[in-house]
Design a protein around this motif. Sequence first.
Motif, short mmCIF file in Angstrom:
data_model
loop_
_atom_site.label_atom_id
_atom_site.label_comp_id
_atom_site.label_asym_id
_atom_site.label_seq_id
_atom_site.Cartn_x
_atom_site.Cartn_y
_atom_site.Cartn_z
N ALA A 1 1.01 -1.04 0.17
CA ALA A 1 0.18 -0.07 0.03
C ALA A 1 0.89 1.33 0.01
O ALA A 1 1.63 1.47 0.84
N PRO A 2 0.43 2.28 -0.72
CA PRO A 2 1.56 3.44 -1.09
C PRO A 2 1.48 4.48 0.29
O PRO A 2 2.34 5.35 0.45
N THR A 3 0.36 4.36 1.01
CA THR A 3 0.38 5.13 2.20
C THR A 3 -0.19 4.58 3.46
O THR A 3 -0.83 3.32 3.13
N MET A 4 0.00 5.07 4.66
CA MET A 4 -0.49 4.28 5.95
C MET A 4 -2.12 4.64 5.86
O MET A 4 -2.91 3.92 6.47
N PHE A 5 -2.46 5.73 5.43
CA PHE A 5 -4.05 5.88 5.09
C PHE A 5 -4.69 4.62 4.40
O PHE A 5 -5.60 4.08 4.49
N GLN A 6 -3.86 4.32 3.32
CA GLN A 6 -4.57 2.95 2.62
C GLN A 6 -4.29 1.77 3.18
O GLN A 6 -5.06 0.86 3.26
N VAL A 7 -3.24 1.53 4.15
CA VAL A 7 -3.08 0.46 5.26
C VAL A 7 -4.41 0.34 5.96
O VAL A 7 -5.08 -0.59 6.19
N ALA A 8 -4.63 1.60 6.81
CA ALA A 8 -5.73 1.77 7.45
C ALA A 8 -7.16 1.24 6.83
O ALA A 8 -7.97 0.45 7.30
N THR A 9 -7.30 1.74 5.40
CA THR A 9 -8.34 1.34 4.73
C THR A 9 -8.54 -0.16 4.45
O THR A 9 -9.74 -0.56 4.71
N ILE A 10 -7.37 -0.83 4.14
CA ILE A 10 -7.31 -2.20 3.67
C ILE A 10 -7.90 -2.89 5.18
O ILE A 10 -8.70 -3.98 5.25
N VAL A 11 -7.39 -2.71 6.32
CA VAL A 11 -7.62 -3.20 7.39
C VAL A 11 -9.11 -2.78 7.76
O VAL A 11 -9.86 -4.12 8.16
N GLY A 12 -9.56 -1.80 7.66
CA GLY A 12 -10.80 -1.62 8.17
C GLY A 12 -11.97 -2.16 7.13
O GLY A 12 -12.87 -2.85 7.80
N ASP A 13 -11.46 -2.34 5.91
CA ASP A 13 -12.37 -2.92 5.21
C ASP A 13 -12.59 -4.59 5.45
O ASP A 13 -13.56 -5.13 5.30
N LEU A 14 -11.39 -4.89 5.51
CA LEU A 14 -11.01 -6.55 5.96
C LEU A 14 -11.95 -6.97 7.01
O LEU A 14 -12.70 -8.01 7.27
N LEU A 15 -11.80 -5.81 8.23
CA LEU A 15 -12.58 -6.14 9.47
C LEU A 15 -14.02 -6.22 9.49
O LEU A 15 -14.72 -7.13 10.05
N ARG A 16 -14.57 -5.15 8.69
CA ARG A 16 -15.91 -5.18 8.32
C ARG A 16 -16.64 -6.40 7.67
O ARG A 16 -17.71 -6.68 8.05
N GLU A 17 -15.93 -6.61 6.66
CA GLU A 17 -16.07 -7.71 5.88
C GLU A 17 -16.31 -9.31 6.63
O GLU A 17 -17.13 -9.81 6.61
N ILE B 1 -16.46 -9.39 9.93
CA ILE B 1 -17.74 -9.15 11.10
C ILE B 1 -19.01 -9.45 10.27
O ILE B 1 -19.70 -10.35 11.03
N ASN B 2 -19.29 -8.68 9.21
CA ASN B 2 -20.53 -8.86 8.61
C ASN B 2 -20.79 -10.23 8.17
O ASN B 2 -21.92 -10.92 8.21
N GLY B 3 -19.75 -11.20 7.62
CA GLY B 3 -19.62 -12.46 7.14
C GLY B 3 -20.11 -13.44 8.33
O GLY B 3 -20.86 -14.31 7.94
N ARG B 4 -19.53 -13.14 9.29
CA ARG B 4 -19.69 -14.15 10.55
C ARG B 4 -21.32 -14.06 11.05
O ARG B 4 -21.82 -14.87 11.44
N ALA B 5 -21.54 -12.82 11.12
CA ALA B 5 -22.84 -12.32 11.70
C ALA B 5 -23.92 -13.08 10.68
O ALA B 5 -25.16 -13.50 11.09
N LEU C 1 -7.30 4.47 14.72
CA LEU C 1 -8.03 3.60 15.45
C LEU C 1 -9.23 3.01 14.49
O LEU C 1 -10.01 3.72 13.92
N ILE C 2 -9.35 1.78 14.35
CA ILE C 2 -10.16 1.06 13.44
C ILE C 2 -11.44 0.74 14.21
O ILE C 2 -11.26 -0.29 15.01
N TYR C 3 -12.65 1.02 13.83
CA TYR C 3 -13.83 0.53 14.35
C TYR C 3 -14.48 -0.71 13.71
O TYR C 3 -14.23 -1.05 12.66
N PRO C 4 -15.53 -1.27 14.24
CA PRO C 4 -15.91 -2.54 14.03
C PRO C 4 -16.73 -2.46 12.23
O PRO C 4 -16.81 -3.24 11.67
N GLU C 5 -17.09 -1.23 12.23
CA GLU C 5 -17.73 -0.97 11.08
C GLU C 5 -16.87 -0.63 9.97
O GLU C 5 -17.25 -0.65 8.82
#
Length: 253
Positions: free
Chosen positions: A80-96, A98-102, A132-136
């Motif tokens: 990932a070219p920036t830490m912002f995009q790193v956070a976006t990757i982790v956030g998207d994966l966390l949301r997916e 959680i939603n998949g398990r639910a 800070l990455i939230y569950p959403e």
Amino acid sequence: MTYCVGMLLDRGLVLMSDTRTNSGVDNISVFRKMFHWSIPGERIITVMTAGNLATTQSVISKLEERNKAPAERHNSLLEAPTMFQVATIVGDLLRETINGRAANNGQSAAGTFGASMIVSGQIKGQEPRLFLIYPEGNFIEASYDTPFFQIGETKYGRPILLRGYERDMTFESAVKLLMVSFDSTLKANLSVGLPLDLLVIERDCFEPLHERRIDGNDPYFKSISTGWGEALKRAFLSLPNYEIDEPLHLAAE
């Protein structure tokens, strides 16, 4: 429950997490909650986790693609070219995740698979950053107004950080402050426990400056715990005494 803290300093980043997980008082285990990856001279990225263990382990495994053969694994955080995009990757994966398990476990399981994460690190040519990455899947970034993040059991250790933190403090002082914060949390909540994982990242270093695991026999942590307790007692005794001039029931009348 767990307790993790990420702290942004002028000199870099200081991170600490506990390792206790529990499903009742008779089922307590130790699991790592701090993970880091680096390319020497180019980037270092860390993730700390709190919440449902199955969720967080799944996210970390997907980031490392542990379902593939070692030669085929591809950690997107390292490209990932920036830490912002790193956070976006982790956030998207966390949301997916959680939603998949639910979705697979029905509406009654809503909220059961929640988790949050702290993502931090530095990419060459850019500033160290802390998120800070939230569950959403959404996230916020640390700043001069909010220079540290906590996840998990935050309330017992937060007053220590608020009173002691200085952006220009040394790494050594920051580690001491975190140890006091964790000691206060350990004393108040049995769901947070030793050993602790510590990671210090110096600005523009791109690999850990200092990394260690702190267990119950660690002499420095024991001295901090004992010294902080004694210092609090001395401070309490030094405060002005409350004077009662007359019986309280008469004063109330």
